[in-house]
Design an enzyme around this catalytic site. Structure first.
Site, mmCIF file in Angstrom:
data_model
loop_
_atom_site.group_PDB
_atom_site.id
_atom_site.type_symbol
_atom_site.label_atom_id
_atom_site.label_comp_id
_atom_site.label_asym_id
_atom_site.label_seq_id
_atom_site.Cartn_x
_atom_site.Cartn_y
_atom_site.Cartn_z
ATOM 1 N N LYS A 94 -47.821 19.496 -22.197
ATOM 2 C CA LYS A 94 -48.368 19.112 -21.002
ATOM 3 C C LYS A 94 -47.476 18.947 -19.926
ATOM 4 C CE LYS A 94 -47.384 14.682 -22.956
ATOM 5 N NZ LYS A 94 -47.774 13.250 -23.125
ATOM 6 N N PRO A 95 -47.616 18.812 -18.650
ATOM 7 C CA PRO A 95 -46.730 18.765 -17.580
ATOM 8 C C PRO A 95 -45.812 17.775 -17.637
ATOM 9 C CG PRO A 95 -48.991 19.094 -16.638
ATOM 10 C CD PRO A 95 -49.120 18.761 -18.087
ATOM 11 N N VAL A 124 -35.581 7.788 -25.140
ATOM 12 C CA VAL A 124 -34.712 8.448 -24.411
ATOM 13 C C VAL A 124 -33.750 7.895 -23.674
ATOM 14 C CG1 VAL A 124 -33.796 10.903 -23.706
ATOM 15 C CG2 VAL A 124 -36.021 10.626 -24.857
ATOM 16 N N ASP A 136 -48.143 19.586 -28.380
ATOM 17 C CA ASP A 136 -48.069 18.742 -27.213
ATOM 18 C C ASP A 136 -47.729 19.093 -25.942
ATOM 19 O OD1 ASP A 136 -48.827 16.176 -26.175
ATOM 20 O OD2 ASP A 136 -46.976 15.156 -26.970
#
Lengths: 297, 118
Positions: free
Chosen positions: A147-148, A40, A145
């Protein structure tokens, strides 16, 4: 001869990997992060003169290209304040697909969780995550998926659930891959075992339980109990919907008992005292004042 | 239950209790206890309904508490003035202090009630 540091070599390698966006309205500015599927970048949209985030497939691979395209379409379909809006989708000259989305400034939840933010504030953020996930579930999409690291807290308090690359669309066999995808520690047992066809909303509920543990572990027995039930080994033992999980967290925030924790008498007293602290203080002030007036006579 | 009605009932109940407490804080007024309780109840009813109406219009705990304090103080001061005009001891502390705190209690309770039911 000048020697280059490892960091410099890594930086230069990154630059050579930068996608060529010639012919598009976008210009790459910097790397935000790398994932298993793509990288990204922060870029500039020349047409609208604004910064955007551009996710580009790391290597040309048909299956992964399909997946990136699917991720873009899922995100585009799920319009919600808790999801990053997708602006554009395209294919580079070298055949790699990319999609353009809103550039969100802020901190990832794993970074935010280590700050001195109050427990109640963290739980409110958790509820916002639940809202987004519940919305996706209602549209038949399972994240798989959570998650933090895949949650972003924006500069203005917005909570965004990212990285829908491993999402499964219920009823779509193309998204029911047999490979194990996800992050250990946040993956439900049925996901770890590669039973993709058994993954449903409760798979995300397991991950939400792990996220809750990460945010508020040990802060209150009721929250620990909620996280434990959410992350139960067997799907039938978990909350059966994200709404039910969120309702229990909301009850805890409102100072009410939660469905999965039987509190002791002293805990109940402490909860009620905390919930009615102002009222108790005012009644206490009245009684003290009465005693003082009697003593003053 | 509508908040003004809730305020009315709470204010009235606290008014009765506050009036009866005069038997402990000022035993010399025991012969007039009936009129004290009636007056205190009426004051509580008025306080409660005013604060209840305010809570319906303005949803804010700080403002609700401030309004409750103000109404409690003003009405209690009015009672003290009535005592003075009737040639009795005004009992400023004994009437105004409880009146103010009861106003705060009703202010808080009505705001909470409005938040939970409104």
């Amino acid at each position: 001869m000048m020697r280059l540091s490892d960091a410099m070599v890594e930086h230069l390698r990154g630059l050579t990997d930068w996608p060529d966006l010639t012919g598009t309205r976008y210009e790459i500015r910097n790397i935000i992060g790398r994932g298993g599927m793509g990288t990204v970048y922060v870029g500039l949209d020349h047409a609208l003169d604004r910064e955007v985030a551009i996710k580009v497939l790391s290597v040309e691979d048909h299956a992964r290209a399909e997946r990136l395209g699917r991720e873009a379409r899922i995100l585009a379909r799920l319009e919600h304040p808790g999801l990053v809006p997708v602006h554009d989708y395209g294919v580079l000259g070298d055949g790699r697909p990319y999609y353009v989305m809103k550039y969100v400034r802020g901190a990832r939840l794993d970074e935010y969780a280590t700050t001195a933010a109050e427990s109640h504030e963290k739980l409110r953020i958790f509820l916002r995550i639940c809202e987004t996930v519940a919305f996706a579930h209602a549209a038949g999409v399972i994240h798989r998926d959570l998650k933090p690291e895949n949650v972003m807290i924006g500069a203005f308090g917005e909570v965004l659930v990212l990285d829908w690359g491993t999402a499964r669309v219920l009823g779509d066999p193309e998204t029911t891959t047999a490979t194990v995808e996800g992050t250990p520690g946040y993956m439900a047992p049925e996901q770890l075992d590669g039973h993709a066809n058994l993954c449903d909303a409760r798979t995300d509920i397991y991950a939400l339980g792990a996220v809750l543990t990460c945010l508020s572990s040990g802060e209150h027995p009721a929250i620990d109990a909620i996280a434990e039930v959410a992350a139960a080994e067997h799907p039938d033992d978990r909350y059966q919907s994200v709404q039910a999980l969120a309702a229990d967290v909301a009850r805890h925030l409102a100072g009410e008992p939660v469905s999965v924790y039987r509190e002791s008498f002293t805990e109940r007293l402490a909860r009620l005292a905390s919930k009615h602290a102002v009222a108790l203080a005012l009644v206490g002030a009245y009684m003290v004042m009465r005693v003082l007036l009697i003593a003053w006579r | 239950m509508k908040t003004p009605l809730y305020g009315l009932i709470l204010g009235g109940g606290l008014g009765i209790f506050d009036g009866l407490s005069a038997l402990v804080s000022a035993p010399e007024v025991a012969p007039q206890i009936v009129s004290i309780v009636i007056g205190s109840t009426a004051k509580g009813l008025i306080t409660g309904v005013l604060i209840g109406v305010f809570a319906r219009k303005v949803r804010s705990f700080p403002l609700g508490l401030a309004f409750g304090l103000a109404v409690g103080l003003v009405l209690a001061y009015g009672v003290c003035l009535l005592n003075t005009s009737a040639g009795q001891k005004p009992y400023y502390w004994q009437i105004m202090l409880p009146g103010a705190i009861l106003g705060l209690i009703v202010g808080y309770a009505t705001q909470r009630h409005e938040t939970m039911t409104g």
